[in-house]
Design an enzyme around this catalytic site. Structure first.
Site, PDB file in Angstrom:
ATOM      1  CD  GLU A   1       9.234  -6.167  -8.372  1.00 39.63           C
ATOM      2  OE1 GLU A   1       8.836  -5.198  -7.680  1.00 39.63           O
ATOM      3  OE2 GLU A   1       8.856  -6.366  -9.538  1.00 39.63           O
TER       4      GLU A   1
ATOM      5  CG  ASP B   1      10.326   7.001   7.879  1.00 44.11           C
ATOM      6  OD1 ASP B   1      10.098   7.827   8.774  1.00 44.11           O
ATOM      7  OD2 ASP B   1      10.930   7.290   6.840  1.00 44.11           O
TER       8      ASP B   1
END
Length: 400
Positions: free
Chosen positions: A49, A343
């Site tokens: 994950e 970002d």
């Protein structure tokens, strides 16, 4: 029109050796704490994950503890923040564990509920023994008889579980118990009650328990406390000001996209657009929203050659394309997780955002934009395949 090319290069850095700037020394009186009588919940997440799903798992545990305390229970319990360590999609940050303070304002996390960094637990002990490790695993058939029923039980058999303990060698377990689990995370209090004298309990596969109340005010109260640390915010705002010429929180002069490629383009070809199709959708969105916008910021995991192709397409439509290109100092300072956060922050402040369907990276950007106060119509937008149906994205709007 001159294009500005900057691209995130996912170069993962060598985490610096553990030192007193990040980790508490047991001889340093300023960081020691009296833990007598206190109890701690540890958890980890399935190794494959990613960073953004792990943020959501944290919220489940944090809300579970906060709600118990709000109701006058579990006052001496604390949630231990699992260090960021050896994430699959990180390439070089796989040596020493990275604390949450490297990415988040932990003062604000602690203002929501009682959380501690793992290094704080080690501030006055040299070895940690977990009283009980509960290995959570899914039931073989979640919809038995057609119904999803909340339940759990001690399992007769146990799936293989590799104990990594985030790279720490001084953590051990007294007893391991396997639990078949299905349902909301608050049921874990019943599991803990099996051994009420335990002071240190741990749950593996923390992604299995579900939110008790997803999208409610309780959810958003926790989410608002997950503020990125000051250094990441400042770096992002410097980029937005210098390259995108925006000096406010709610920018109006650029569109941002999260363009997930790599695994999505390989395994979900029927759900993502081609390069040319991506450019067409960006152009259409800008013309429908504000035809005066000519700046496009792209956050992506695409290889550079693919990005150049997208840039060529967007330049044909008359747009200037921007990416974030970290310096060597940025890579050393912010690490892979921090570069991705930068970002996200830049995408969050754009006038209009287009994301990738079913990407947790996109979900986190949408949440940030809801907190900032953008109209939902500028936030919950997705890239569609070139042909075929395009499911509308879910709108999880903020609740105050």
């Amino acid at each position: 029109m001159r294009s500005v090319f900057t691209i995130i290069i996912c170069v993962l850095l060598q985490t610096p050796t553990l030192n007193s700037d990040i980790y508490c020394d047991s001889e340093n009186e300023t960081c020691t704490r009296d833990i007598s009588g206190e109890k701690f919940i540890f958890y980890d997440v399935n190794p494959p994950e990613g960073f953004n799903l792990r943020r959501d798992v944290y919220m489940r545990f944090a809300i579970m503890l906060a709600e118990a305390k709000r109701n006058g229970r579990k006052r001496n319990w604390h949630l231990v923040l699992p260090p960021w360590h050896n994430l699959y999609h990180w390439k070089n940050d796989k040596s020493d564990p990275i604390p949450w303070s490297s990415f988040f304002d932990t003062v604000l996390l602690k203002s929501y509920t009682s959380v501690v960094e793992l290094h704080e637990v080690f501030s006055n002990i040299q070895e940690l023994k977990i009283d009980r490790l509960y290995v959570l695993q899914n039931y073989p058939n979640a919809f038995e008889n057609g119904d999803f029923t909340e339940k759990w039980k001690v399992a007769d058999t146990c799936n293989n579980y590799e104990r990594s303990f985030w790279g720490y060698k001084n953590i051990s377990v007294k007893e391991e118990i396997c639990i078949n689990f299905q349902g909301k995370i608050s049921q874990l209090w019943d599991v803990i009650a099996l051994h009420p004298a335990d002071k240190h309990v741990m749950f593996s596969h923390g992604e299995i328990p579900l939110h008790d109340t997803y999208g409610t005010k309780t959810y958003w109260d926790c989410r608002r406390s997950m503020v990125f640390n000051k250094q990441l915010i400042e770096k992002s705002e410097q980029y937005i000001s210098k390259y995108l010429n925006c000096h406010t929180k709610l920018c109006s002069n650029y569109l941002s996209v999260h363009w997930r490629r790599q695994d999505f383009a390989q395994y979900r070809k029927n759900k993502v657009p081609s390069i040319a199709g991506t450019a067409r959708q960006i152009d259409k969105a800008i013309k429908n929203f504000n035809s005066y916008i000519y700046k496009v910021y792209v956050a992506t995991d695409a290889p550079f050659s693919v990005l150049r192709q997208l840039e060529t397409e967007l330049t044909y439509y008359g747009y200037t394309v921007f990416y974030y290109l970290p310096s060597d100092d940025d890579i050393e300072t912010f690490k892979d997780g921090g570069l991705a956060i930068i970002d996200q922050i830049i995408c969050s402040h754009a006038a209009y955002f287009i994301g990738t369907h079913e990407s947790t990276f996109t979900y986190r950007i949408q949440e940030e934009r809801e907190i900032l106060g953008f109209y939902s119509t500028t936030t919950f937008n997705r890239f569609c395949p070139d042909k075929g149906q395009c499911e509308k994205p879910s709108k999880w709007t903020i609740v105050h």
